[in-house]
Motif scaffolding. Structure first.
Motif, PDB file in Angstrom:
ATOM      1  N   ARG A  31       0.833  -1.207   0.000  1.00  0.00           N
ATOM      2  CA  ARG A  31       0.000   0.000   0.000  1.00  0.00           C
ATOM      3  C   ARG A  31       0.869   1.259   0.000  1.00  0.00           C
ATOM      4  O   ARG A  31       0.548   2.242  -0.677  1.00  0.00           O
ATOM      5  CB  ARG A  31      -0.922   0.023   1.224  1.00  0.00           C
ATOM      6  CG  ARG A  31      -2.072  -0.927   1.117  1.00  0.00           C
ATOM      7  CD  ARG A  31      -2.921  -0.883   2.369  1.00  0.00           C
ATOM      8  NE  ARG A  31      -3.950  -1.888   2.314  1.00  0.00           N
ATOM      9  CZ  ARG A  31      -5.178  -1.704   2.752  1.00  0.00           C
ATOM     10  NH1 ARG A  31      -5.530  -0.561   3.308  1.00  0.00           N
ATOM     11  NH2 ARG A  31      -6.062  -2.667   2.663  1.00  0.00           N
ATOM     12  N   LEU A  32       1.943   1.230   0.774  1.00  0.00           N
ATOM     13  CA  LEU A  32       2.837   2.391   0.817  1.00  0.00           C
ATOM     14  C   LEU A  32       3.485   2.626  -0.540  1.00  0.00           C
ATOM     15  O   LEU A  32       3.560   3.769  -1.011  1.00  0.00           O
ATOM     16  CB  LEU A  32       3.901   2.205   1.894  1.00  0.00           C
ATOM     17  CG  LEU A  32       3.382   2.171   3.332  1.00  0.00           C
ATOM     18  CD1 LEU A  32       4.515   1.860   4.290  1.00  0.00           C
ATOM     19  CD2 LEU A  32       2.694   3.477   3.687  1.00  0.00           C
ATOM     20  N   GLU A  33       3.958   1.555  -1.162  1.00  0.00           N
ATOM     21  CA  GLU A  33       4.575   1.678  -2.486  1.00  0.00           C
ATOM     22  C   GLU A  33       3.567   2.202  -3.498  1.00  0.00           C
ATOM     23  O   GLU A  33       3.891   3.086  -4.302  1.00  0.00           O
ATOM     24  CB  GLU A  33       5.148   0.331  -2.929  1.00  0.00           C
ATOM     25  CG  GLU A  33       6.364  -0.085  -2.122  1.00  0.00           C
ATOM     26  CD  GLU A  33       6.826  -1.505  -2.382  1.00  0.00           C
ATOM     27  OE1 GLU A  33       8.013  -1.772  -2.140  1.00  0.00           O
ATOM     28  OE2 GLU A  33       6.009  -2.359  -2.801  1.00  0.00           O
ATOM     29  N   ALA A  34       2.343   1.693  -3.448  1.00  0.00           N
ATOM     30  CA  ALA A  34       1.288   2.161  -4.364  1.00  0.00           C
ATOM     31  C   ALA A  34       0.946   3.623  -4.100  1.00  0.00           C
ATOM     32  O   ALA A  34       0.544   4.345  -5.017  1.00  0.00           O
ATOM     33  CB  ALA A  34       0.040   1.291  -4.226  1.00  0.00           C
ATOM     34  N   GLY A  35       1.133   4.064  -2.864  1.00  0.00           N
ATOM     35  CA  GLY A  35       0.848   5.447  -2.494  1.00  0.00           C
ATOM     36  C   GLY A  35       2.018   6.394  -2.701  1.00  0.00           C
ATOM     37  O   GLY A  35       1.956   7.557  -2.290  1.00  0.00           O
ATOM     38  N   GLY A  36       3.089   5.899  -3.311  1.00  0.00           N
ATOM     39  CA  GLY A  36       4.211   6.762  -3.643  1.00  0.00           C
ATOM     40  C   GLY A  36       5.322   6.850  -2.624  1.00  0.00           C
ATOM     41  O   GLY A  36       6.299   7.578  -2.831  1.00  0.00           O
ATOM     42  N   CYS A 169       1.958   5.220   8.774  1.00  0.00           N
ATOM     43  CA  CYS A 169       3.197   5.517   8.053  1.00  0.00           C
ATOM     44  C   CYS A 169       3.083   6.817   7.271  1.00  0.00           C
ATOM     45  O   CYS A 169       3.991   7.662   7.311  1.00  0.00           O
ATOM     46  CB  CYS A 169       3.572   4.367   7.116  1.00  0.00           C
ATOM     47  SG  CYS A 169       4.056   2.859   7.979  1.00  0.00           S
ATOM     48  N   HIS A 170       1.969   7.006   6.553  1.00  0.00           N
ATOM     49  CA  HIS A 170       1.767   8.245   5.791  1.00  0.00           C
ATOM     50  C   HIS A 170       1.795   9.458   6.730  1.00  0.00           C
ATOM     51  O   HIS A 170       2.426  10.477   6.415  1.00  0.00           O
ATOM     52  CB  HIS A 170       0.461   8.203   5.007  1.00  0.00           C
ATOM     53  CG  HIS A 170       0.551   7.429   3.729  1.00  0.00           C
ATOM     54  ND1 HIS A 170       1.216   7.900   2.619  1.00  0.00           N
ATOM     55  CD2 HIS A 170       0.079   6.210   3.389  1.00  0.00           C
ATOM     56  CE1 HIS A 170       1.139   7.015   1.633  1.00  0.00           C
ATOM     57  NE2 HIS A 170       0.458   5.968   2.082  1.00  0.00           N
ATOM     58  N   LYS A 171       1.123   9.359   7.873  1.00  0.00           N
ATOM     59  CA  LYS A 171       1.095  10.473   8.821  1.00  0.00           C
ATOM     60  C   LYS A 171       2.475  10.705   9.429  1.00  0.00           C
ATOM     61  O   LYS A 171       2.888  11.852   9.627  1.00  0.00           O
ATOM     62  CB  LYS A 171       0.076  10.202   9.917  1.00  0.00           C
ATOM     63  CG  LYS A 171      -1.350  10.286   9.420  1.00  0.00           C
ATOM     64  CD  LYS A 171      -2.338   9.870  10.479  1.00  0.00           C
ATOM     65  CE  LYS A 171      -3.755   9.835   9.911  1.00  0.00           C
ATOM     66  NZ  LYS A 171      -4.695   9.205  10.848  1.00  0.00           N
ATOM     67  N   ALA A 172       3.200   9.630   9.718  1.00  0.00           N
ATOM     68  CA  ALA A 172       4.547   9.762  10.293  1.00  0.00           C
ATOM     69  C   ALA A 172       5.488  10.426   9.300  1.00  0.00           C
ATOM     70  O   ALA A 172       6.287  11.285   9.671  1.00  0.00           O
ATOM     71  CB  ALA A 172       5.069   8.392  10.720  1.00  0.00           C
ATOM     72  N   VAL A 173       5.387  10.042   8.041  1.00  0.00           N
ATOM     73  CA  VAL A 173       6.231  10.654   7.000  1.00  0.00           C
ATOM     74  C   VAL A 173       5.891  12.134   6.855  1.00  0.00           C
ATOM     75  O   VAL A 173       6.781  12.985   6.756  1.00  0.00           O
ATOM     76  CB  VAL A 173       6.092   9.898   5.654  1.00  0.00           C
ATOM     77  CG1 VAL A 173       6.743  10.676   4.513  1.00  0.00           C
ATOM     78  CG2 VAL A 173       6.701   8.509   5.773  1.00  0.00           C
ATOM     79  N   ALA A 174       4.613  12.458   6.857  1.00  0.00           N
ATOM     80  CA  ALA A 174       4.196  13.859   6.759  1.00  0.00           C
ATOM     81  C   ALA A 174       4.738  14.655   7.941  1.00  0.00           C
ATOM     82  O   ALA A 174       5.150  15.807   7.782  1.00  0.00           O
ATOM     83  CB  ALA A 174       2.678  13.959   6.697  1.00  0.00           C
ATOM     84  N   GLY A 175       4.781  14.041   9.127  1.00  0.00           N
ATOM     85  CA  GLY A 175       5.315  14.700  10.304  1.00  0.00           C
ATOM     86  C   GLY A 175       6.816  14.958  10.202  1.00  0.00           C
ATOM     87  O   GLY A 175       7.307  15.986  10.654  1.00  0.00           O
ATOM     88  N   VAL A 176       7.549  14.031   9.576  1.00  0.00           N
ATOM     89  CA  VAL A 176       8.992  14.198   9.397  1.00  0.00           C
ATOM     90  C   VAL A 176       9.257  15.322   8.396  1.00  0.00           C
ATOM     91  O   VAL A 176      10.181  16.114   8.560  1.00  0.00           O
ATOM     92  CB  VAL A 176       9.642  12.877   8.904  1.00  0.00           C
ATOM     93  CG1 VAL A 176      11.072  13.102   8.448  1.00  0.00           C
ATOM     94  CG2 VAL A 176       9.592  11.833  10.010  1.00  0.00           C
TER      95      VAL A 176
END
Length: 178
Positions: A31-36, A169-176
């Motif tokens: 899912r993460l890979e598909a989401g970029g 994971c998406h939220k954690a990446v956005a936070g970084v």
């Protein structure tokens, strides 16, 4: 323990001994890979053999198309730990390479007995956290006390649900990136 925060940067997937978190983690990675996003790390999978004693475990290096066996074949009568430390050493090197490549998210297949005793992938987990890389780790409930002794209480937990893991994971990446 913070059970939902993406701000802490560590997501622990607590599972029971008879639960296999790996298929769910593989779905979350997809899912993460598909989401970029660009996840890296280690994904564990087993191959059944002649009963439990002959099963074989492999670690896949996410995104790198390489695999290492981490169980010794000691025959069907073998008892006790069958972890192949040479295979684990190879996997630790891959995990270090992944940390140095600064992926969006790092997956560590397990924090288990060896890590609880100060060996295994413990150093690489510390490197990832120190580098500020959002990190997802599967921890068998029987090793949760050792995990807490190592990491303290600043980590999030979620159930084994690919969608929730990917969302974290998406939220954690956005936070970084903020």
């Amino acid at each position: 323990m913070d059970t939902r925060s993406e701000e802490c940067g560590i997501l622990v997937l607590v599972h029971e001994r008879d639960e296999a978190p790996d298929p769910v983690i593989a779905q979350a990675v997809a899912r993460l890979e598909a989401g970029g996003l660009k996840p890296r790390g280690l994904l564990q999978h087993g191959v059944s053999g002649c009963g439990k004693a002959c099963a074989t475990l492999y670690l896949d290096d996410i995104g790198m198309q390489r695999q290492v066996c981490i169980f010794e074949d000691r025959g069907p009568q073998a008892r006790g730990c069958r972890l192949d430390t040479a295979g684990l050493t190879v996997a630790a090197g891959w995990l270090r390479e992944a940390v140095e490549a600064r992926p969006d998210v790092l997956f560590v297949n397990r924090f288990g007995k060896h890590e609880g005793e100060g060996r295994g992938l413990r150093e690489e987990i510390g490197m990832a956290v120190a580098a500020g890389i959002p990190t997802v780790i599967a921890v068998n409930r029987q090793y949760l006390l050792q995990w807490r002794a190592f990491a303290g209480e600043t980590f999030a937990t979620l159930p084994l649900d690919a969608g929730e893991i990917a969302d974290w994971c998406h939220k954690a990446v956005a936070g970084v990136e903020a």
